[in-house]
Design a protein around this motif. Structure first.
Motif, short mmCIF file in Angstrom:
data_model
loop_
_atom_site.label_atom_id
_atom_site.label_comp_id
_atom_site.label_asym_id
_atom_site.label_seq_id
_atom_site.Cartn_x
_atom_site.Cartn_y
_atom_site.Cartn_z
N UNK A 61 0.83 -1.21 0.00
CA UNK A 61 0.00 0.00 0.00
C UNK A 61 0.87 1.26 0.00
N UNK A 62 1.93 1.25 0.77
CA UNK A 62 2.83 2.40 0.81
C UNK A 62 3.51 2.63 -0.53
N UNK A 63 3.96 1.55 -1.18
CA UNK A 63 4.62 1.69 -2.47
C UNK A 63 3.67 2.21 -3.53
N UNK A 88 -1.81 -5.25 -14.81
CA UNK A 88 -0.56 -6.00 -14.85
C UNK A 88 0.65 -5.09 -15.13
N UNK A 89 0.45 -4.10 -15.97
CA UNK A 89 1.55 -3.19 -16.28
C UNK A 89 1.95 -2.36 -15.06
N UNK A 90 0.96 -2.01 -14.22
CA UNK A 90 1.29 -1.28 -12.99
C UNK A 90 2.12 -2.13 -12.04
N UNK A 94 5.94 -1.55 -10.70
CA UNK A 94 6.39 -1.58 -9.31
C UNK A 94 7.56 -2.54 -9.11
N UNK A 95 7.60 -3.60 -9.91
CA UNK A 95 8.65 -4.60 -9.73
C UNK A 95 10.03 -4.05 -10.03
N UNK A 97 10.98 -0.89 -9.30
CA UNK A 97 11.18 0.31 -8.50
C UNK A 97 12.36 0.10 -7.54
N UNK A 98 13.31 1.07 -7.49
CA UNK A 98 14.44 0.93 -6.54
C UNK A 98 14.02 0.89 -5.07
N UNK A 99 12.87 1.48 -4.76
CA UNK A 99 12.43 1.45 -3.36
C UNK A 99 12.12 0.04 -2.89
N UNK A 100 11.85 -0.87 -3.82
CA UNK A 100 11.53 -2.24 -3.45
C UNK A 100 12.71 -2.90 -2.72
N UNK A 101 13.91 -2.66 -3.22
CA UNK A 101 15.10 -3.20 -2.55
C UNK A 101 15.30 -2.56 -1.17
N UNK A 102 14.99 -1.27 -1.07
CA UNK A 102 15.11 -0.59 0.22
C UNK A 102 14.15 -1.18 1.26
N UNK A 103 12.95 -1.55 0.82
CA UNK A 103 12.00 -2.17 1.73
C UNK A 103 12.53 -3.52 2.23
#
Length: 622
Positions: A61-63, A88-90, A94-95, A97-103
């Motif tokens: 939800x945050x992402x 699916x494209x959204x 998100x996949x 996104x650099x923030x994903x690794x930070x999470x």
């Protein structure tokens, strides 16, 4: 024997084939399963998206909030109508996104930190805490807003959110950190300071929810709501973690916007604060001192720019004539901006302690007030810290109070008005008569400048009085109420109102006939004064009639109503409309019925208001 027979049969079957992960191709008999092809295949439920990204619901939800991705509503919901769907494209967006690794790094950090705290290894825990992963949202701001105008168009929610949190206090039980409150307050005050320096405020309205403000920056209107400064009780049903995620992005966004706005004015960002004012007032005044010197050169450039705009407007009117729509619109906008900026010019005002300081200070300075002082924080022996002068200061023209008349110590040479006078005067564009806003008297209705009375179908009497007073002061009245003003001509323009060119022609004719300019100005001032006194007298009589008629038995017809008239036969146009509605689909017919119901409800409400007003006027005459 049985075992040998079993092995023998297995030998006859031959070698077994390994199963592959490929799906079986659809054949002509079974076809394609639902949701595997077409528009429905472009959407996936939220649970499937969480499994693909390997995120918990809170982080997902945050992402989505930070990236600006919202759920979709597909026509065909293969997983059920009670599911939330995403494109699916959204999810693929998100996949990457650099923030994903930070999470993921933050999740690993929290595991280590909790394990050390559970073992009571506090020294190692402090060292681990100092190496906590951090992230920024700068790339998201540049990604979501390609141009500066795009960011300005999305500023309404950002400023409203900052104004909300700067009125709250930190609450660790709701996970509201002190740092977020302090930064929201600082950014909101810096934005207000820019609006004061550029005099960008256009509309203001005080309501039960708070104070509505509308500014115009680079041709883009920004409207926000600032709540009242009361102790807020946080509702239980509100998830403040979601709101804090929005606030986190808006804080990063407003830093970019404030830096660009200050750079356009040639000012340093962030501005310095006056500690003495900040300690007691905590207002925009804490930022005012450093900006005052830096804004002198900018003010000279601004006046030169306004002069150039006026010359361009006059040249366009001379080349294309006054009837040209573009020239008329340019002159109207220029006149509106000029009158808003000079509403309180030449006034020195003092705000009593019972009056809300923040919205009053902001509106007065945006309206061109010379000096503003306040009483909040003052003692019997000293003035308020940060205020330019005290209540006994010399040269005070107006004192804004909100207490009974017997509790006011009056001083000679100054006027005493209620706070509503400031908002109404700013919205009209001129200083309204103070008799209607005297202390201890019920003020007139406070009308919203965001409502187009002509479009709504009913123009209140207070709007007519305000437009009449504005016309007497030489302010151009908005076209929304021109056609319903008292004394309006057939074309919809009031007889009293004169354009700048008509006034100039009248002055030239008087000069050619031998009248001195000073005599002409004295005559005009006397006539304007008489018309203003007459308007004030009419307003006072209307208020007295309203108080007398409130107990008049003529109002009983409002509840009883009038006898219904027989319905007339539908006209040819109405019959044609009924035939067209009969050919509509059921969906479009329902939509049209809702539109007609809304229009009828608004029309009935306007009819009741006109009826009530007519009965009040008739009862007042009797």
């Amino acid at each position: 024997m049985g075992g040998r027979r079993k092995n023998h049969k297995a030998h006859l079957r031959g070698p077994t084939k390994k199963k592959t992960g490929k799906a079986k191709k659809p054949d002509a008999i079974h076809g394609i399963k639902a949701g595997e092809k077409g528009e429905a295949a472009q959407y996936i439920p939220r649970a499937q998206a969480l499994a693909k990204l390997q995120l918990p619901l809170a982080d997902f939800r945050k992402l989505c909030i930070l990236k600006g991705i919202y759920p979709r509503d597909p026509k065909k919901k293969t997983a059920g109508n009670d599911k939330t769907y995403y494109h699916k494209k959204d999810i693929a967006f998100l996949a990457h996104e650099p923030l994903l690794n930070k999470f993921f790094e933050l999740k690993t950090f929290m595991k280590k930190f909790k394990r050390l705290m559970g073992r009571q290894e506090f020294s190692l825990a402090r060292g681990t805490e100092s190496r906590q992963p951090k992230y920024t949202l700068h790339h998201l701001v540049r990604e979501r807003y390609q141009t500066f105008e795009d960011a300005l168009r999305d500023m309404d929610d950002a400023v409203s959110m900052l104004a909300l949190f700067q009125s709250l206090s930190a609450d660790h039980r709701r996970d509201i950190p002190t740092e977020a409150i302090d930064e929201a307050t600082r950014l909101y005050q810096e934005f207000q300071l820019y609006c004061i320096r550029s005099q960008a405020l256009r509309k203001t309205f005080a309501s039960i929810k708070g104070y509505y403000f509308q500014v115009e920056i680079h041709g883009v209107t920004i409207t926000w709501l600032a709540p009242h400064q009361f102790s807020q009780e946080l509702p239980v049903e509100v998830d403040f973690r979601v709101m804090l995620t929005f606030l986190e992005f808006y804080r990063a966004m407003l830093k970019f916007v404030n830096y660009r706005l200050y750079a356009d004015l040639g000012l340093a960002y962030p501005p310095k604060r006056d500690e003495s004012k900040e300690k007691f007032s905590g207002e925009v005044a804490a930022l005012e001192v450093e900006m005052r010197e830096a804004g002198k050169a900018q003010q000279a450039n601004k006046e030169a720019g306004d002069k150039v705009d006026a010359e361009v407007s006059a040249a366009v009117a001379e080349d294309f004539g006054q009837e040209n729509e573009e020239a008329a619109e340019m002159q109207r906008r220029l006149a509106e901006q000029t009158r808003m900026k000079s509403t309180f010019r030449g006034l020195k005002l003092f705000i009593n302690r019972e009056v809300p300081l923040r919205p009053m200070y902001f509106t007065l300075l945006c309206g061109g007030a010379d000096e503003v002082g306040w009483e909040r924080g003052a003692t019997t022996t000293s003035i308020a810290p940060g205020s330019a002068f005290g209540v006994d200061g010399e040269g005070i023209t107006h004192q804004i109070v909100d207490r009974p008349l017997d509790q006011i110590k009056k001083r000679e040479g100054r006027e005493y008005v209620q706070p509503q006078w400031v908002f109404d005067s700013f919205n009209v564009g001129c200083q309204l008569p103070i008799a209607l806003y005297a202390p201890g008297r019920a003020p007139p209705p406070h009308l919203s400048p965001f409502v187009d009375d002509k479009a709504e179908g009913y123009v209140p009497r207070q709007r007519e009085l305000l437009d009449k007073l504005a016309s007497e002061a030489g302010v151009a009245v908005s076209s929304a109420t021109d056609s319903q003003m008292p004394g309006a001509t057939a074309s919809g323009a009031p007889k009293v109102q004169k354009t700048e060119f008509e006034s100039f022609d009248e002055e030239l004719r008087a000069e050619s006939s031998g009248v001195w300019h000073s005599q002409f100005q004295e005559t005009q001032d006397e006539e304007r004064k008489k018309r203003t006194e007459q308007a004030i007298k009419d307003a006072e009589e209307a208020a007295e009639q309203k108080e007398e008629v409130l107990v008049n038995p003529a109002l009983k017809y409002l509840q009883e109503g009038e006898p219904e008239e027989p319905k007339a036969k539908p006209s040819e146009q109405e019959e044609e409309l009924l035939r067209q509605k009969a050919l509509m689909s059921k969906k479009h017919k329902r939509l049209l019925n809702r539109i007609e119901h809304t229009q009828k409800t608004k029309s009935d409400a306007n009819t009741r208001l006109r009826k009530k007003r007519r009965l009040l006027e008739e009862a007042g005459k009797n």
